[in-house]
Scaffold this motif. Structure first.
Motif, mmCIF file in Angstrom:
data_model
loop_
_atom_site.group_PDB
_atom_site.id
_atom_site.type_symbol
_atom_site.label_atom_id
_atom_site.label_comp_id
_atom_site.label_asym_id
_atom_site.label_seq_id
_atom_site.Cartn_x
_atom_site.Cartn_y
_atom_site.Cartn_z
ATOM 1 N N ALA A 181 0.828 -1.204 0.000
ATOM 2 C CA ALA A 181 0.000 0.000 0.000
ATOM 3 C C ALA A 181 0.863 1.256 0.000
ATOM 4 C CB ALA A 181 -0.937 -0.006 1.209
ATOM 5 N N HIS A 182 1.959 1.226 0.754
ATOM 6 C CA HIS A 182 2.847 2.394 0.822
ATOM 7 C C HIS A 182 3.478 2.676 -0.539
ATOM 8 C CE1 HIS A 182 5.516 5.352 2.538
ATOM 9 N NE2 HIS A 182 6.570 4.706 2.087
ATOM 10 N N HIS A 194 15.811 -11.803 5.867
ATOM 11 C CA HIS A 194 16.141 -13.212 5.705
ATOM 12 C C HIS A 194 14.864 -14.028 5.520
ATOM 13 C CE1 HIS A 194 20.077 -12.024 7.479
ATOM 14 N NE2 HIS A 194 20.514 -12.987 6.709
ATOM 15 N N GLU A 195 13.733 -13.409 5.829
ATOM 16 C CA GLU A 195 12.431 -14.052 5.660
ATOM 17 C C GLU A 195 11.869 -13.669 4.288
ATOM 18 O OE1 GLU A 195 11.433 -15.937 8.064
ATOM 19 O OE2 GLU A 195 12.731 -15.272 9.698
ATOM 20 N N GLU A 196 11.136 -14.561 3.669
ATOM 21 C CA GLU A 196 10.533 -14.223 2.383
ATOM 22 C C GLU A 196 9.333 -13.305 2.603
ATOM 23 O OE1 GLU A 196 11.313 -14.503 -0.794
ATOM 24 O OE2 GLU A 196 13.205 -15.293 -0.044
ATOM 25 N N LEU A 197 9.338 -12.180 1.933
ATOM 26 C CA LEU A 197 8.217 -11.247 1.969
ATOM 27 C C LEU A 197 7.488 -11.321 0.635
ATOM 28 C CD1 LEU A 197 9.780 -8.095 3.686
ATOM 29 C CD2 LEU A 197 8.438 -9.931 4.718
ATOM 30 N N THR A 198 6.246 -11.760 0.654
ATOM 31 C CA THR A 198 5.465 -11.899 -0.570
ATOM 32 C C THR A 198 4.717 -10.596 -0.834
ATOM 33 O OG1 THR A 198 5.187 -14.254 -0.122
ATOM 34 C CG2 THR A 198 3.743 -13.275 -1.776
ATOM 35 N N LEU A 199 5.334 -9.740 -1.637
ATOM 36 C CA LEU A 199 4.729 -8.455 -1.986
ATOM 37 C C LEU A 199 3.959 -8.638 -3.288
ATOM 38 C CD1 LEU A 199 7.782 -6.197 -1.111
ATOM 39 C CD2 LEU A 199 5.763 -6.643 0.273
ATOM 40 N N THR A 200 2.643 -8.667 -3.166
ATOM 41 C CA THR A 200 1.774 -9.040 -4.283
ATOM 42 C C THR A 200 1.773 -8.003 -5.388
ATOM 43 O OG1 THR A 200 0.369 -10.178 -2.681
ATOM 44 C CG2 THR A 200 -0.542 -9.826 -4.884
ATOM 45 N N HIS A 201 1.815 -6.725 -5.030
ATOM 46 C CA HIS A 201 1.648 -5.665 -6.015
ATOM 47 C C HIS A 201 2.896 -4.802 -6.196
ATOM 48 C CE1 HIS A 201 -2.560 -6.752 -5.957
ATOM 49 N NE2 HIS A 201 -2.611 -6.533 -4.654
#
Length: 212
Positions: A181-182, A194-201
């Motif tokens: 959103a940002h 180190h963690e997977e971040l699933t940024l959809t957009h």
């Protein structure tokens, strides 16, 4: 409104006299995100701290908007335009989540109402512990309190060091949605993880650090 712009030129950083990386160049504009990548010890956290104005680079410059860096080579301190969430949560264990967020937002030159703080804590599933000393919270709860600044801040530039640390799957999804959103609203995000971040957009660029 001027589109946010972060420009890094020939940046070299280190710890004390020890160099970590040399001659880094990149540019980010509003609506862009970048992940800082590299092996452990290559300077990912050092880069974020330098961008935030908390550390002096060995060489090079950081430009925010059209402003030039300070004469001594330090980046301009972006207090109002910046939200920096470090690897440590920066919470006072004796204060409650509400009190900690009030202090942190004041330090960022932002006055936020108690009502707004309580609303964000509720959105993050922390309403039940809003008045409990942070020293009595779990690691995941403390991390969510620290990250609540991302819901309260209107700063265009976010620097996030391991933001998903200690978060469960559900909380990580909420964080990813907030980052999406940002960026969609014209903000800039630079992060390590180190963690997977699933940024959809969000299309995430890579900033690769090569150790010296």
């Amino acid at each position: 409104m001027t589109q946010p712009r972060l420009l890094v030129r020939n940046l070299s950083c280190g710890r004390g006299e020890r160099a970590l990386f040399h001659d880094l160049d990149f540019e980010l504009r509003g609506g862009e995100a970048a992940r800082v990548r590299g092996e452990n010890g290559c300077g990912k956290t050092t880069l974020l701290r330098t961008l935030a104005g908390l550390q002096t680079p060995h060489a090079g410059a950081v430009h925010w908007q059209s402003a030039a860096p300070a004469p001594d080579g330090e980046p301009v301190l972006l207090q109002y335009d910046l939200c920096f969430v470090g690897h440590e949560n920066a919470l006072n264990g004796r204060l409650t989540p509400s009190e900690n967020l009030d202090v942190l937002m004041r330090l960022a030159a932002r006055r936020v109402s108690v009502r707004a703080i309580r609303q964000v804590l509720a959105e993050l599933g922390l309403e039940r512990v809003a008045e409990r000393p942070c020293e009595r919270l779990s690691a995941g709860q403390k991390r969510r309190v620290s990250l609540a600044r991302l819901w309260l801040s209107e700063a265009p530039l976010w620097l996030l060091d391991e933001p998903a640390s200690a978060l469960d799957v559900e909380s990580r999804a909420v964080l990813c949605a907030r980052i999406d959103a940002h960026v969609a609203g014209g903000g800039i995000v630079v992060f390590t993880t180190h963690e997977e971040l699933t940024l959809t957009h969000t299309r995430v660029r890579a900033i690769e650090l090569t150790p010296c």
